[in-house]
Design an enzyme around this catalytic site. Sequence first.
Site, PDB file in Angstrom:
ATOM      1  N   ASN A   9       0.870  -1.176   0.000  1.00 41.59           N
ATOM      2  CA  ASN A   9       0.000   0.000   0.000  1.00 41.59           C
ATOM      3  C   ASN A   9       0.909   1.228   0.000  1.00 41.59           C
ATOM      4  O   ASN A   9       1.496   1.566   1.029  1.00 41.59           O
ATOM      5  CB  ASN A   9      -0.884  -0.017   1.256  1.00 41.59           C
ATOM      6  CG  ASN A   9      -1.688   1.264   1.408  1.00 41.59           C
ATOM      7  OD1 ASN A   9      -1.803   2.053   0.466  1.00 41.59           O
ATOM      8  ND2 ASN A   9      -2.248   1.475   2.593  1.00 41.59           N
ATOM      9  N   TRP A  10       1.031   1.847  -1.157  1.00 38.88           N
ATOM     10  CA  TRP A  10       1.962   2.983  -1.280  1.00 38.88           C
ATOM     11  C   TRP A  10       1.410   4.246  -0.606  1.00 38.88           C
ATOM     12  O   TRP A  10       2.124   5.220  -0.455  1.00 38.88           O
ATOM     13  CB  TRP A  10       2.223   3.275  -2.757  1.00 38.88           C
ATOM     14  CG  TRP A  10       3.097   2.277  -3.450  1.00 38.88           C
ATOM     15  CD1 TRP A  10       3.408   1.013  -3.042  1.00 38.88           C
ATOM     16  CD2 TRP A  10       3.789   2.474  -4.692  1.00 38.88           C
ATOM     17  NE1 TRP A  10       4.242   0.408  -3.956  1.00 38.88           N
ATOM     18  CE2 TRP A  10       4.484   1.284  -4.980  1.00 38.88           C
ATOM     19  CE3 TRP A  10       3.871   3.532  -5.605  1.00 38.88           C
ATOM     20  CZ2 TRP A  10       5.267   1.134  -6.121  1.00 38.88           C
ATOM     21  CZ3 TRP A  10       4.649   3.381  -6.742  1.00 38.88           C
ATOM     22  CH2 TRP A  10       5.346   2.191  -7.008  1.00 38.88           C
ATOM     23  N   HIS A  94      -9.552   1.034   4.399  1.00 42.17           N
ATOM     24  CA  HIS A  94      -8.309   1.155   5.168  1.00 42.17           C
ATOM     25  C   HIS A  94      -8.577   2.029   6.400  1.00 42.17           C
ATOM     26  O   HIS A  94      -9.372   2.968   6.333  1.00 42.17           O
ATOM     27  CB  HIS A  94      -7.222   1.779   4.288  1.00 42.17           C
ATOM     28  CG  HIS A  94      -5.874   1.697   4.916  1.00 42.17           C
ATOM     29  ND1 HIS A  94      -5.451   2.614   5.853  1.00 42.17           N
ATOM     30  CD2 HIS A  94      -4.853   0.816   4.756  1.00 42.17           C
ATOM     31  CE1 HIS A  94      -4.229   2.291   6.244  1.00 42.17           C
ATOM     32  NE2 HIS A  94      -3.839   1.197   5.593  1.00 42.17           N
ATOM     33  N   SER A 212       2.928  -2.734  10.279  1.00 43.96           N
ATOM     34  CA  SER A 212       4.378  -2.761  10.524  1.00 43.96           C
ATOM     35  C   SER A 212       5.015  -4.115  10.190  1.00 43.96           C
ATOM     36  O   SER A 212       5.931  -4.570  10.863  1.00 43.96           O
ATOM     37  CB  SER A 212       4.698  -2.351  11.962  1.00 43.96           C
ATOM     38  OG  SER A 212       4.250  -1.028  12.197  1.00 43.96           O
ATOM     39  N   GLY A 233       2.609  -1.332   4.290  1.00 42.04           N
ATOM     40  CA  GLY A 233       2.667   0.104   4.029  1.00 42.04           C
ATOM     41  C   GLY A 233       4.103   0.545   3.813  1.00 42.04           C
ATOM     42  O   GLY A 233       4.675   0.392   2.736  1.00 42.04           O
ATOM     43  N   GLY A 234       4.694   1.082   4.865  1.00 44.58           N
ATOM     44  CA  GLY A 234       6.036   1.677   4.790  1.00 44.58           C
ATOM     45  C   GLY A 234       7.056   0.832   4.040  1.00 44.58           C
ATOM     46  O   GLY A 234       7.779   1.340   3.163  1.00 44.58           O
TER      47      GLY A 234
HETATM   48  C1  PEP Z   1      -0.941  -0.171   5.820  1.00 48.69           C
HETATM   49  O1  PEP Z   1      -0.926   0.991   5.465  1.00 48.69           O
HETATM   50  O2  PEP Z   1      -1.855  -0.904   5.431  1.00 48.69           O
HETATM   51  C2  PEP Z   1       0.116  -0.666   6.696  1.00 48.69           C
HETATM   52  C3  PEP Z   1       0.047  -1.876   7.169  1.00 48.69           C
HETATM   53  O3  PEP Z   1       1.136   0.203   6.961  1.00 48.69           O
HETATM   54  P1  PEP Z   1       2.528  -0.144   7.687  1.00 48.69           P
HETATM   55  O4  PEP Z   1       3.036  -1.420   7.062  1.00 48.69           O
HETATM   56  O5  PEP Z   1       3.414   1.008   7.400  1.00 48.69           O
HETATM   57  O6  PEP Z   1       2.240  -0.321   9.133  1.00 48.69           O
END
Ligand code: PEP
Length: 250
Positions: A9-10, A94, A212, A233-234
Site C-alpha cells: 500500500n503505497w 483502510h 508494521s 505500508g512503509g
Molecule cells: C498499511 O498501510 O496498510 C500498513 C500496514 O502500513 P505499515 O506497514 O506502514 O504499518
Amino acid sequence: MKRDIIAGNWKMNKTQAETKELIASLVPAVANANCEVVICVPFTNIEVARKAIRGTKIKLGAQNVHWAPKGAYTGEISADMLKELKVEYVIVGHSERRQYFGETDQSVNARAKAAILAGIKPIICVGETLSEREEGKTAAVVVRQTNEALEGLEKTDLKQVVIAYEPVWAIGTGKTATAQEANDTIAIIRKAVRRLYGKTVGNALRIQYGGSMNAKNAKELMSMPEIDGGLIGGASLKAEDFGAIVNYDK
Ligand code: PEP
C-alpha cells in the site's frame, strides 16, 4: 489451492517518475516470489504503473473506489474507471480512510460491492483501535466490521474477496501484533466468514495481516496457519524490503 497474497500500500507517496524508478527496482526484487504480488498505487500513478509492470509478476491495485457507477461525487473514482486501467485489486476501508475520511462499515460495504460488480477484487481492511483492544473489544470489532463489509455479498462473490486484518495501533507505528495475536484474530475473522458462508468458503478466503510488517518479521507472521498474506505500508516503498517480504519462504 489458495495462494498467499502480499500487497504493497503505497498510500500518498511517489510521483509518476518515482513510480517508474521504484517499479524498476521492484521487478527483479520480487521476480522469484511464490506468492501473488500486488502494488496499490495512488490513482495518478496507475497508468504509469500498469505499463511498468507489464510482463512481470506484479499485479496492479488501487487504494479506494467509489460505490456509484458515475455522478456528482467530486474527487472520487468509480470501479469502471479503475477497470478500464486494468486494476485487479482495490483496498477498501483502510483504517486511514475510516479515521480521516469518515468511512463507515456501510460505505466500506458499498465500495466492496461496486468493486466486485466491476470484476475488481476488494482487499477489505478490518481492525481494532488501541482503545478498543485495551477494552477487550478486538473480537467484537473485527466480527462486526467483517459482517457489515460482506453484507449482501453472495457466496460466489467471496472468491474475489481478500480481507486484511490490520490492528490500527500497529499501522505505521513500528508496533506489530505478535504472530500468535495476529493468527488468533484472523481465526476469529475466518470463523465469522464461515458462519456466514460455510466452511469451504471461510477456509478458502485469503486473510492478510497488516501493521508494521517488515523484512524481519514477515517469515514468522507468514508461517502462521491462518495468515495468507500481508498488506504492507512503509516497507512496500523500499524495493529491498518489499523483495525480502515477498520472499519470506526462501
Ligand atoms: C498499511 O498501510 O496498510 C500498513 C500496514 O502500513 P505499515 O506497514 O506502514 O504499518
